[in-house]
Design an enzyme around this catalytic site. Structure first.
Site, PDB file in Angstrom:
ATOM      1  N   CYS A  31      11.946   7.177   6.805  1.00  0.00           N
ATOM      2  CA  CYS A  31      11.478   7.374   8.179  1.00  0.00           C
ATOM      3  C   CYS A  31      11.455   8.856   8.500  1.00  0.00           C
ATOM      4  O   CYS A  31      12.337   9.603   8.078  1.00  0.00           O
ATOM      5  CB  CYS A  31      12.426   6.710   9.157  1.00  0.00           C
ATOM      6  SG  CYS A  31      12.586   4.975   8.873  1.00  0.00           S
ATOM      7  N   GLU A 104       4.094   3.106   1.484  1.00  0.00           N
ATOM      8  CA  GLU A 104       4.843   1.863   1.579  1.00  0.00           C
ATOM      9  C   GLU A 104       4.163   0.949   2.600  1.00  0.00           C
ATOM     10  O   GLU A 104       4.379   1.070   3.815  1.00  0.00           O
ATOM     11  CB  GLU A 104       6.280   2.185   2.011  1.00  0.00           C
ATOM     12  CG  GLU A 104       7.179   0.976   2.067  1.00  0.00           C
ATOM     13  CD  GLU A 104       8.585   1.356   2.521  1.00  0.00           C
ATOM     14  OE1 GLU A 104       9.539   0.919   1.877  1.00  0.00           O
ATOM     15  OE2 GLU A 104       8.722   2.088   3.519  1.00  0.00           O
ATOM     16  N   TYR A 172       6.189  -4.175   0.162  1.00  0.00           N
ATOM     17  CA  TYR A 172       7.504  -3.930   0.778  1.00  0.00           C
ATOM     18  C   TYR A 172       8.204  -5.275   0.987  1.00  0.00           C
ATOM     19  O   TYR A 172       7.827  -6.038   1.869  1.00  0.00           O
ATOM     20  CB  TYR A 172       7.262  -3.223   2.109  1.00  0.00           C
ATOM     21  CG  TYR A 172       8.448  -2.593   2.795  1.00  0.00           C
ATOM     22  CD1 TYR A 172       9.727  -2.664   2.292  1.00  0.00           C
ATOM     23  CD2 TYR A 172       8.257  -1.909   3.986  1.00  0.00           C
ATOM     24  CE1 TYR A 172      10.786  -2.072   2.940  1.00  0.00           C
ATOM     25  CE2 TYR A 172       9.314  -1.309   4.657  1.00  0.00           C
ATOM     26  CZ  TYR A 172      10.573  -1.396   4.132  1.00  0.00           C
ATOM     27  OH  TYR A 172      11.623  -0.810   4.792  1.00  0.00           O
ATOM     28  N   TYR A 177      12.354  -7.710   6.242  1.00  0.00           N
ATOM     29  CA  TYR A 177      10.995  -7.882   6.742  1.00  0.00           C
ATOM     30  C   TYR A 177      10.398  -9.151   6.125  1.00  0.00           C
ATOM     31  O   TYR A 177      11.042  -9.838   5.329  1.00  0.00           O
ATOM     32  CB  TYR A 177      10.154  -6.634   6.421  1.00  0.00           C
ATOM     33  CG  TYR A 177      10.611  -5.404   7.187  1.00  0.00           C
ATOM     34  CD1 TYR A 177      10.781  -5.446   8.574  1.00  0.00           C
ATOM     35  CD2 TYR A 177      10.864  -4.193   6.536  1.00  0.00           C
ATOM     36  CE1 TYR A 177      11.200  -4.326   9.281  1.00  0.00           C
ATOM     37  CE2 TYR A 177      11.279  -3.068   7.246  1.00  0.00           C
ATOM     38  CZ  TYR A 177      11.449  -3.135   8.612  1.00  0.00           C
ATOM     39  OH  TYR A 177      11.858  -2.029   9.316  1.00  0.00           O
ATOM     40  N   ARG A 225       9.284  -2.581  -3.331  1.00  0.00           N
ATOM     41  CA  ARG A 225      10.617  -2.249  -2.812  1.00  0.00           C
ATOM     42  C   ARG A 225      11.358  -3.561  -2.603  1.00  0.00           C
ATOM     43  O   ARG A 225      10.865  -4.478  -1.929  1.00  0.00           O
ATOM     44  CB  ARG A 225      10.497  -1.485  -1.496  1.00  0.00           C
ATOM     45  CG  ARG A 225      11.697  -0.589  -1.298  1.00  0.00           C
ATOM     46  CD  ARG A 225      11.415   0.514  -0.329  1.00  0.00           C
ATOM     47  NE  ARG A 225      12.317   1.617  -0.569  1.00  0.00           N
ATOM     48  CZ  ARG A 225      12.784   2.393   0.397  1.00  0.00           C
ATOM     49  NH1 ARG A 225      12.426   2.196   1.646  1.00  0.00           N
ATOM     50  NH2 ARG A 225      13.599   3.385   0.107  1.00  0.00           N
ATOM     51  N   ALA A 316      16.205  10.268  -0.206  1.00  0.00           N
ATOM     52  CA  ALA A 316      15.650  10.468   1.127  1.00  0.00           C
ATOM     53  C   ALA A 316      16.415  11.637   1.734  1.00  0.00           C
ATOM     54  O   ALA A 316      15.922  12.764   1.797  1.00  0.00           O
ATOM     55  CB  ALA A 316      15.773   9.207   1.962  1.00  0.00           C
ATOM     56  N   CYS A 358      17.750  17.727  11.002  1.00  0.00           N
ATOM     57  CA  CYS A 358      18.793  17.660   9.982  1.00  0.00           C
ATOM     58  C   CYS A 358      19.885  18.662  10.301  1.00  0.00           C
ATOM     59  O   CYS A 358      19.603  19.793  10.699  1.00  0.00           O
ATOM     60  CB  CYS A 358      18.162  17.962   8.619  1.00  0.00           C
ATOM     61  SG  CYS A 358      19.357  18.143   7.291  1.00  0.00           S
TER      62      CYS A 358
HETATM   63 FE1  SF4 Z   1      20.458  13.552   7.277  1.00  0.00          FE
HETATM   64 FE2  SF4 Z   1      22.782  14.793   7.812  1.00  0.00          FE
HETATM   65 FE3  SF4 Z   1      21.911  14.660   5.315  1.00  0.00          FE
HETATM   66 FE4  SF4 Z   1      20.613  16.182   7.030  1.00  0.00          FE
HETATM   67  S1  SF4 Z   1      22.693  16.483   6.337  1.00  0.00           S
HETATM   68  S2  SF4 Z   1      19.708  14.775   5.584  1.00  0.00           S
HETATM   69  S3  SF4 Z   1      20.847  15.012   8.914  1.00  0.00           S
HETATM   70  S4  SF4 Z   1      22.477  12.924   6.597  1.00  0.00           S
END
Ligand code: SF4
Ligand code: ADP
Length: 678
Positions: A31, A104, A172, A177, A225, A316, A358
């Site tokens: 996401c 996806e 997916y 889902y 997936r 991810a 982040c």
């Molecule tokens: Fe996500 Fe925190 Fe990792 Fe950044 S540091 S990718 S905000 S989990």
């Protein structure tokens, strides 16, 4: 520098059906909160990941039909020709770097509330909606005609995926889902050829794999997936279903059947936590397998490949925290890798319906909007010096970024150890990985000859004026209030000056009380419950009270709530909700019900309010009043950032530090807005 040959297996190309991944770094679908609403932001963000060396870069979940919408969550979509055009911007950005682009294709089912489109969701049965922004409504049980239409919908989605130039097209079949629900006998109680026996429950997945396979044959790889239980043997059903289709796709993207485990926060889960389940799946198929594990260590990644756990390193969060992680391994710059801390602030913002951000990577989401590149930055605008006061996340990031730009930086910090709030908070149970926010920045700063660090230097206004710097940035932090003022009440509670009231700062200073401790949580995130666990471990009897209906409610966005509640109950912490603190006499705390119901009295030896923080802005106030003195001292600019300006989460402080450093000497341009303009 070049890479250590030990890591060569991570850079071997891998054939996936008709396409070839240039290396083993695979950004799985994740996401972004950008989705179909912000196609330019999305293309830029994903393109930068490809530039950073991710050999495969995928979309987030991508709706193929108006009946699959999770508003206000922002998915990608391939519902029409305009979507194709928008997503082509992303595939072009990825292809320009020589990477593969994956999509996806997604249909939600009963988990989608379809709040935007108002369509009725289809699913294996008429099941209640379970979306976080859900509705008291149910899905439509699919007829045979609906199943035929659904298959046609998937085929059409795959055709549009080819038009958009994707190289890997997903079916997916997890995350509860629609396709997942058909597999699951708990939900699938159908009596037709799509329910009952295992072969019947797998039928729709098999058909969709074959349909999409027909469409993409020879032009794109087909990925599925799929999820399994973390303990495969305890719940073998999904494993048995897997055996029936194990050889059909070109690639398996495997997750465990529980978000808490799949993307668990570092409070509760370590790197590579699910590798046993992934290895099990790999033993059942000859096709390549990819899975996530919050991999940030090149050695752990290598062990996944050489140990036969999986063929590609799925990521991810590590790719969000450091889009250039593969490139840094390739160039032998392991010390530059900015490791994810597992705080899930990225996911929290997707959950809130906005573009992700982040804690570690302040450029995430700003690639197109502000033109921020995670590695490249404009050189200094002039040969000038900058004084940064404060070594918390805001000050460290400001100093680091200014150092990268080539300024002469003086970083003054009151304490001996740099880190600010990070030093205090990361000593609490489960928060140790957050030290990476400090350590990565310190590692970078110590290699910058133009940055001088002065610990144990608490500066007052006169000292600032005496220092030789043209710019002053204050990042002096904040402290926790002990009077109960917070979100619920702007008034202090009666008795807040009693000696038996302890503050968060006392706990940070090492105080561990004895006896019965009552913690009042009007902060609603991690701190109160982390302190509760610490005190419980030290032998205190702990009661957590909140005026909210749900304890630690905000922790639901970073998907930590269940883990927090489980650990509190396991530790024997008492929990009371919807009670507002009014008074404490040193031995009894009084609470009133927020709904006008009965109040509560609780006996306690100590009361610890965790409510709001007060900015440590005395230095700012003193300097702000001395404009003439600043000018006389040759100071051209004075700014305050982070918690001393407005207390917030760590991600916000890092962002503030980065932004002030990016914008120093630059004409501050308004962020671009990615939106439809008539
Ligand atoms: Fe996500 Fe925190 Fe990792 Fe950044 S540091 S990718 S905000 S989990
Ligand atoms: P933020 O989250 O905004 O970065 P922190 O509370 O984590 O804030 O960090 C505040 C930092 O400011 C700490 O390193 C602290 O030692 C430092 N600090 C506060 N006041 C002064 C001062 N007058 N002189 C030098 N350093 C200071």
């Amino acid at each position: 520098m070049s890479r250590d040959p030990r890591y060569d297996p991570l850079f071997e190309p891998l054939r996936i059906g008709p396409v070839t991944a240039p290396n083993r770094f695979y950004q799985v679908p994740h996401c972004s909160g950008m989705g179909f609403q912000h196609p330019r932001m999305l293309a830029s963000m994903r393109g930068i990941k490809a530039e950073g060396g991710w050999g495969v870069v995928c979309t987030e979940y991508c709706s193929i039909d108006p009946g699959s919408d999770e508003a206000p969550h922002n998915c990608a979509s391939l519902r029409d020709a305009d979507d194709v055009r928008n997503l082509r911007a992303m595939t072009e950005a990825i292809h320009a770097q020589g990477s593969l682009a994956g999509v996806e294709l997604w249909y939600g089912g009963h988990t989608s509330a379809n709040l935007d489109t108002r369509e009725v969701a289809l699913d294996v049965a008429s099941l209640p909606n379970t979306a976080s922004f859900g509705i008291p409504a149910q899905s439509q049980a699919m007829s045979r005609g609906d199943i035929r239409a659904f298959r046609a919908m998937y085929r059409a989605g795959a055709e549009r995926a080819l038009e958009a130039d994707f190289d890997i097209v997903y079916v997916y079949a997890n995350h509860h889902y629609l396709l997942h629900n058909f597999l699951n006998p708990y939900f699938n109680r159908r009596e037709d050829e799509y329910g009952g026996s295992r072969e019947n429950r797998v039928r729709l997945l098999r058909e969709v794999i074959e349909d999409v396979g027909d469409v993409v044959a020879g032009r794109a790889a087909l990925a599925v997936r799929y999820s399994i239980a973390a303990d495969c043997d305890a719940e073998p059903e999904l494993l048995e279903c897997f055996r029936l289709v194990a050889e059909l796709p070109d690639l398996w993207d495997i997750t465990v059947d529980n978000y808490d485990l799949e993307m668990g926060s570092s409070r509760f889960l370590r790197e590579a936590a699910n590798q046993a389940a992934v290895a099990r799946i790999k033993s059942l198929t000859s096709k390549p397998v990819v899975s996530v594990g919050r991999f940030t260590s090149p050695d752990t990644m290598l062990a996944q490949i050489t140990g036969g756990v999986q063929d590609l390193i799925g990521a991810a969060r590590p790719s969000i925290a450091d889009p250039f992680l593969p490139r840094k391994i390739e160039e032998g710059r392991l010390e530059d890798i900015r490791e994810c801390i597992g705080c899930n602030i990225c996911y929290a913002h997707e959950s809130l319906g906005v573009p992700i951000r982040c804690t570690q990577n302040p450029t995430m989401g700003e690639e197109w909007r502000r033109g921020w590149h995670p590695e490249r930055i404009q050189k200094r605008h002039a040969d000038q010096g900058v004084l940064v006061v404060g070594g918390g996340p805001a000050g460290l990031e400001a100093a680091r970024t200014l150092g990268q730009r080539g300024y002469t930086v003086l970083l003054a910090v009151a304490e001996r150890e740099l880190g600010g709030r990070l030093n205090r908070e990361t000593r609490l149970p489960g928060l140790s990985e957050w030290t990476r926010v400090r350590d990565w920045r310190l590692g970078q700063l110590r290699r910058m000859p133009n940055v001088a660090i002065f610990p144990e230097n608490r500066l007052d206004a006169d000292a600032v004026l005496e220092l030789d710097a043209e710019h002053v940035i204050l990042a002096t932090g904040a402290h926790w209030r002990r009077d109960g003022v917070g979100r619920h009440s702007n008034e202090a509670f009666t008795g807040h000056q009693d000696n038996a009231v302890i503050g968060v700062e006392d706990v940070f200073a090492g105080m561990i009380p004895e006896g019965r401790v009552l913690i009042y949580d009007d902060d609603h995130y991690y701190l109160a419950n982390a302190i509760a666990l610490q005190m419980r471990a030290a032998g205190c009897a702990v009661t957590l009270v909140t005026p909210a209906v749900k304890l630690a409610a905000w922790s639901g966005f970073p998907d930590e709530h269940a883990g927090i509640m489980r650990s509190l109950y396991a530790a024997g912490v008492e929990i009371l909700t919807a009670q507002a603190l009014t008074a404490f006499d040193g031995s009894v705390a009084e609470f009133s019900s927020v709904f006008g119901g009965p109040g509560t009295s609780i006996e306690a030896d100590y009361l610890l309010p965790v409510t709001a923080r007060a900015p440590d802005d005395a230095l700012w106030c003193a300097l702000d009043e001395r404009g003439d003195d600043l000018a006389a001292a040759g100071i051209l600019s004075l700014q305050r950032i982070g918690d001393c300006r407005a207390p917030g989460i760590i991600a916000q402080a890092v962002y503030a530090g980065h932004r002030v450093a990016r914008e120093l000497g630059a004409t501050a341009a308004a962020a671009r807005r990615d939106r439809v303009v008539l």
